[in-house]
Design an enzyme around this catalytic site. Structure first.
Site, PDB file in Angstrom:
ATOM      1  N   SER A   1      -2.787  53.041  28.029  1.00 50.78           N
ATOM      2  CA  SER A   1      -2.174  51.555  27.985  1.00 50.78           C
ATOM      3  C   SER A   1      -1.582  50.813  27.110  1.00 50.78           C
ATOM      4  CB  SER A   1      -4.027  50.678  28.432  1.00 50.78           C
ATOM      5  OG  SER A   1      -3.756  49.643  28.341  1.00 50.78           O
TER       6      SER A   1
ATOM      7  N   ASP B   1      -1.960  50.638  39.775  1.00 51.84           N
ATOM      8  CA  ASP B   1      -2.511  49.662  38.526  1.00 51.84           C
ATOM      9  C   ASP B   1      -2.896  48.214  39.067  1.00 51.84           C
ATOM     10  OD1 ASP B   1      -2.981  48.948  36.187  1.00 51.84           O
ATOM     11  OD2 ASP B   1      -1.385  50.506  35.530  1.00 51.84           O
TER      12      ASP B   1
ATOM     13  N   HIS C   1      -5.699  51.551  36.840  1.00 53.61           N
ATOM     14  CA  HIS C   1      -5.497  51.894  36.117  1.00 53.61           C
ATOM     15  C   HIS C   1      -5.971  52.573  34.701  1.00 53.61           C
ATOM     16  CE1 HIS C   1      -3.898  49.804  32.213  1.00 53.61           C
ATOM     17  NE2 HIS C   1      -4.483  49.448  31.154  1.00 53.61           N
TER      18      HIS C   1
END
Length: 827
Positions: A685, A758, A792
Site C-alpha cells: 500500500s 482491490d 487490498h
C-alpha cells in the site's frame, strides 16, 4: 581468463535461467506456484486463539470463551458469489460477509480454575462470526454462515449456547441480514435479541439487464463537492435496485424460544440497537437519493427511535447526502451526528453537532457540542458539553461520570475530559497532550458490560478512579501498564507494568475491588497465553495453555535496532536473523520492509515502537518468513516524514525517505550483518508507494517489491494518505511524490503485485498497470502480477503462496544470486 568457482558458476546459471524466465515473455499464463516448504509451513499456521471474558453472573461468577480461527481460505472460497456495491462487499447467497477468517470452534472455561471444555452441538464445518455474551452470562449468541443451497440451510443463521451445559442450538426459522456487520444485539431482558432479518416476502432478486435503458448522467451545479477516490460504487439505477434488495432488512425481536416480533417497517437499516431499559429501538437507516461517487456511509441517513410498547416512532434526524464535507482531517458533516444510547441510563439518546459547520478551517470557539435527549424524545435536547476541539469518542460510566475525548489533527492534540451527565457542570480536563507522543500516552479506559448489555467505564470500587491500559512505550520498547486515573484531577497511579524480559498486556480487570486482572504474556520463545494476576497479593496463575503455532520449528532471533538519521532523528527497526545465525556466518542478503508515517515533531518521530520480547506472530504480508531462506530481515524500519511548525511533512518527502532508508542499511552494515550490495526493499500500500520512490530516487537497493500501491498521485487529486492539499493547491508535491513521474529513473528491478479486486481508496489496480507500462516503455526491469479475486489485503491461500513464490524468485534472481555471480567473474 579467470576461473569461476563451482558454486558461483551454479549461481550464474541460476541467474540466467531466472532472467530468461522473467524476460522471455511480456505476458505469461502461469498456474499458482508454491514457495519453499519452510515458507509454506509458516503461511499455514493458524492464529493463536482469542478469548472473551463474560460479564459477571448473578453470583459474581465469570467465564472465558475461547475462539479458534480458520487458516487462510482457498481461492475457491473467494470465488463464491460476491456483490460489490456502495462500498460494500457481501455474499448474496448468505447476505453476509464474503471475505475474512471465521471461527471454527468454541470452548468455555470457568474462571479462575476451570478446565476448558469444547462447546458441543456446533453446526457442521462451522463458519462462525459475531459472537456475543448475554448480559447475564447465561448464554452466548453467534451467527453461522452457510452458502449451501436450500431454503433452510443457506444464509446467516442464529445460534445460542447454553453456558451451563455447554450445548449450542440453532434458533429455527431465522435468516439474518449481515451485510452491514453484526446483525443482532442482546436486549437487557436477557431473553431476547434485536436482529436485522431478511424480509420474508422480499421476492426474487432483481436481474441486471444487458440492454441499457439510457445513459448514466451525473452533474454538479456549482456546489463545492470534493471527494476521495472510492472503489465498489453504485454505477447505475440497476445497481441501486440490487443494493436495495440485499441491504433491506426487517428489524425483529427474537426470543430464545424462537418466537419473533416485527419492529417498524423494512428498510436499508445499518444498525438497530435496543435501549438499556429495552423499551425502545434506535434505528440508523439509509435512504435515497444515493450517490455514484460516494459509498454508503455518506448516503442520506434517518435516525428513528421506535417505542416497542406502542410501535410508534420518533424521527430524531434526517440527514442529506454528505457530499460537501471538505476532504481534510477533522472535517465532519454539518448537523447532528454520532447518535447512540447513553449506556448507563434507561433510554437517553446522545449525539454531537458541529459548531463550525463541520469545517475545521473556520474560527469557532466551540468546535462540537454534545447533546442528550430523554425518552419519549419530544422534549428539548439538553446540552452536556461544549468542546473547543473536535469530538473523538465518548465512554459512559454512571450518572456522575463519562469520559469524552477530543482530538485535533493540525497539532496532534488529544484531550480527555470528565463530564457529569446527571448534574451538568464544567468538564474537568484529565489529560492534554499529543496523540503522536507514545511515551506519555495515559492509555485507554477499560470497559465492562453492565446489566443492560451495554459497555460502560470500569471504575474503582469508590467510583473515583478509572482503570486505564497503555502500551507503555519507552526508549527500551513497549512495556504495557495498568493505571488508575483520578476523575477529580487526572492524577494517575501505575498499579502494574509488564515484567522484565516478557511482553505482557492487561486484557481485562476481573475484579475492580481487589484488583485482579487477566493479562496476556509472551516472549520470543513463549507463545501468547493468558494469566490471572492479583495485584493485592502474590497470586499469578496461568489460565490457558495454547501451544506454539509453529510446533517445534526453530524461530528467528529478533533484535530491536536503534540508530539515527543524518539529520539526528532517532530511528528503529526490528532485525530478524535466521535461526542459528552466528556472526562468523558473515554478511547476509537483506530484505527491508517499511511504511512511512507523518509526524509534526522530531521528538515524536524518534520514539521506539514495539518490544524485543514479543513472540513472532506472522501474517500473510510479513517479510519475516524470508529468514528461512537465509536473509536478514529489517522489519518495520521506521520512515518518519516530519513537518515541524508551518512546514508540511510531504514538502521534503523524498529527502527524508532516502535518508531513513540509508540509515537503516548503514546500521545493519555496522552490526556486521547486512551486505550493503545485496539489499532489497518491499512495502504494501503506502509502503509500495515508498518502495517505488526509493528505487526512483536512490541506488541503495538491488531490487524492490511493491504490493497494491498507488504511484500516480494526480489520480487521487483531492488528497492522499495524510496529505490534505489538493493537486491544484500543490501540483509540484503531487508530481515529485509520484514515482510514475520518474519511471525512467527506476533502473533496479521492481516486482509489482496487486489484487485485481482491490477495494482500498486510491489504490486501483490501474495504478500498478500504468507504472508497469511506464517502466517497461523506458526499458526497465519490471514484472507485474495481478492476483485474481484478491482485495487490498490478500486472503486466498493459493494467492499468498504464489505471492511468496514470486517474491522469493525475485529476491533469488536479483539480490542473492546476482551478486554472487557478478562477484565471481570480477578480476
Amino acid at each position: 581468463m579467470h576461473s569461476i568457482s563451482r558454486r558461483a558458476f551454479a549461481a550464474l546459471i541460476s541467474f540466467f535461467l531466472f532472467a530468461g524466465f522473467y524476460g522471455s515473455q511480456a505476458q505469461t499464463s502461469l498456474p499458482y506456484q508454491k514457495p519453499p516448504q519452510a515458507i509454506i509451513d509458516l503461511v499455514d499456521t493458524r492464529p493463536t486463539p482469542a478469548v472473551d471474558v463474560s460479564p459477571k453472573d448473578s453470583s459474581g461468577f465469570q467465564w472465558l470463551l475461547i475462539e479458534s480461527y480458520s487458516g487462510l481460505p482457498s481461492v475457491s472460497d473467494l470465488a463464491q458469489p460476491e456483490l460489490r456495491l456502495a462500498g460494500l462487499r457481501f455474499n448474496p447467497s448468505t447476505i453476509g460477509p464474503s471475505r475474512g477468517r471465521y471461527i471454527t470452534s468454541l470452548m468455555l472455561q470457568a474462571l479462575p480454575n476451570g478446565a476448558a471444555k469444547a462447546v458441543s452441538g456446533l453446526p457442521p464445518a462451522p463458519k462462525i462470526r459475531f459472537v456475543s455474551w448475554s448480559p447475564d452470562a447465561r448464554h452466548v449468541s453467534f451467527v453461522n454462515a452457510s452458502d449451501h443451497e436450500g431454503p433452510t440451510d443457506a444464509g446467516l443463521s442464529l445460534w445460542i449456547v447454553d453456558v451451563a451445559s455447554g450445548q449450542a442450538h440453532r434458533v429455527p426459522g431465522i435468516a439474518l441480514n449481515g451485510i452491514f456487520g453484526q446483525p443482532c444485539e442482546w436486549s437487557s431482558d436477557k431473553a431476547s435479541l434485536v436482529c436485522k432479518m431478511v424480509p420474508k416476502d422480499r421476492g426474487p432478486a432483481p436481474k441486471r439487464s444487458e440492454v441499457p435503458n439510457g445513459p448514466v448522467i451525473q452533474e454538479n451545479l456549482g456546489r463545492v463537492t470534493p471527494g476521495a477516490t472510492y472503489e465498489d460504487l453504485l454505477k447505475n439505477p440497476a445497481d441501486e435496485q440490487i443494493f436495495d434488495y440485499y441491504a433491506t432488512s426487517q428489524v425483529e425481536t427474537v426470543h430464545l424460544d424462537g418466537t419473533t416480533q416485527a419492529i417498524g417497517e423494512p428498510g436499508v437499516i445499518q444498525s438497530a440497537s435496543p435501549s438499556p431499559d429495552a423499551h425502545y429501538i434506535l434505528i440508523d437507516q439509509r435512504h435515497h437519493p444515493y450517490s455514484y461517487v460516494l459509498p454508503f456511509p455518506m448516503f442520506p441517513e434517518r435516525i428513528l427511535a421506535i417505542n416497542l410498547a406502542t410501535g410508534s416512532s420518533k424521527q430524531l434526524a434526517d440527514k442529506p447526502l454528505e457530499d460537501t464535507i471538505p476532504n481534510i482531517h477533522d472535517a465532519v458533516e454539518a448537523g447532528p451526528r454520532e447518535f447512540g444510547w447513553r449506556s448507563d441510563a434507561p433510554a437517553t439518546v446522545s449525539w454531537v453537532e458541529a459548531g463550525d459547520g463541520g469545517d475545521p478551517r473556520k474560527d469557532a470557539p466551540v468546535r462540537d457540542t454534545l447533546f442528550l435527549l430523554n425518552a419519549p424524545f419530544d422534549g428539548t435536547p439538553r446540552k452536556l458539553a461544549d468542546l473547543p476541539i473536535r469530538f473523538s469518542s465518548l465512554v459512559w460510566g454512571n450518572g456522575h461520570l463519562a469520559l469524552v475525548e477530543e482530538a485535533r489533527w493540525k497539532d496532534r492534540k488529544r484531550i480527555i475530559l470528565a463530564v457529569s451527565p446527571d448534574a451538568p457542570a464544567a468538564p474537568v480536563k484529565l489529560f492534554e497532550g499529543s496523540f503522536e507522543d507514545r511515551y506519555h500516552d495515559p492509555g485507554e479506559p477499560f470497559e465492562v458490560m453492565n446489566a443492560a448489555g451495554k459497555r460502560v467505564l470500569q471504575t474503582t470500587a469508590d467510583s473515583r478512579g478509572v482503570y486505564l491500559r497503555a502500551e507503555g512505550a519507552s526508549p527500551e520498547g513497549d512495556r504495557p501498564f495498568l493505571s488508575v486515573m483520578s476523575t477529580n484531577n487526572g492524577e494517575t497511579k501505575r498499579l502494574w507494568q509488564s515484567a522484565d524480559h516478557f511482553f505482557e498486556f492487561p486484557v481485562f480487570v476481573l475484579d475492580a475491588a481487589t484488583p485482579t486482572i487477566l493479562l496476556r504474556r509472551e516472549s520470543p520463545g513463549l507463545p501468547p497465553n493468558y494469566y490471572r494476576k492479583s495485584l493485592a497479593k502474590e497470586e499469578f496463575k496461568q489460565v490457558t495453555f495454547f501451544p506454539s503455532p509453529y510446533g517445534n520449528a526453530p524461530l528467528p532471533t529478533k533484535q530491536v535496532l536503534k540508530y539515527k538519521r543524518a539529520d539526528g532523528v532517532d530511528l528503529s527497526a526490528n532485525l530478524y536473523l535466521p535461526p542459528g545465525y552466528k556472526p562468523t556466518d558473515g554478511l547476509l542478503p537483506t530484505l527491508m520492509e517499511a511504511y512511512p508515517t507523518e509526524y509534526k515533531t522530531k521528538s515524536a518521530a524518534g520514539q521506539i515502537s514495539g518490544s524485543p520480547y514479543q513472540f513472532p506472530i506472522l501474517y500473510w504480508g510479513s517479510p519475516i518468513p524470508f529468514v528461512t531462506q537465509g536473509y536478514a530481515v529489517l522489519e518495520n524500519a521506521t520512515i518518519p516524514i516530519i513537518g515541524e511548525g508551518q512546514a508540511e511533512p510531504n514538502d521534503t518527502y523524498v529527502d527524508q525517505l532516502v535518508a531513513s532508508a540509508q540509515a537503516a542499511i548503514d546500521e545493519g552494515v555496522r552490526l556486521g550483518v547486512v551486505d550493503r550490495h545485496r539489499v532489497a526493499v518491499m512495502g504494501h500500500s503506502y509502503g509500495a508507494f515508498m518502495t517505488a520512490n526509493l528505487l526512483a530516487h536512490s541506488d541503495l537497493f538491488k531490487a524492490g517489491i511493491a504490493r497494491s500501491g498507488a504511484y500516480n498521485r494526480t489520480l487521487t487529486p483531492f488528497g492522499f494518505q495524510n496529505e490534505e492539499r489538493t493537486y491544484w493547491q500543490a501540483p509540484e508535491i503531487y508530481y515529485k511524490m509520484s514515482p510514475f513521474s520518474y519511471a525512467d529513473k527506476i533502473k533496479a528491478p521492481i516486482l509489482l503485485i496487486h489484487g485485481e479486486a482491490d477495494n482500498n481508496s486510491g489504490t486501483f489496480p490501474l495504478q500498478s498497470e500504468r507504472l508497469f507500462s511506464a517502466i517497461k516503455g523506458q526499458g526497465g526491469t519490471v514484472r507485474f502480477v495481478l492476483l485474481p479475486l484478491e482485495s487490498h489485503g490478500y486472503a486466498g491461500r493459493e494467492s499468498v503462496l504464489h505471492m511468496f513464490w514470486e517474491m522469493n524468485n525475485w529476491m533469488t534472481t536479483y539480490v542473492k544470486n546476482l551478486s554472487q555471480a557478478t562477484a565471481a567473474i570480477k578480476p
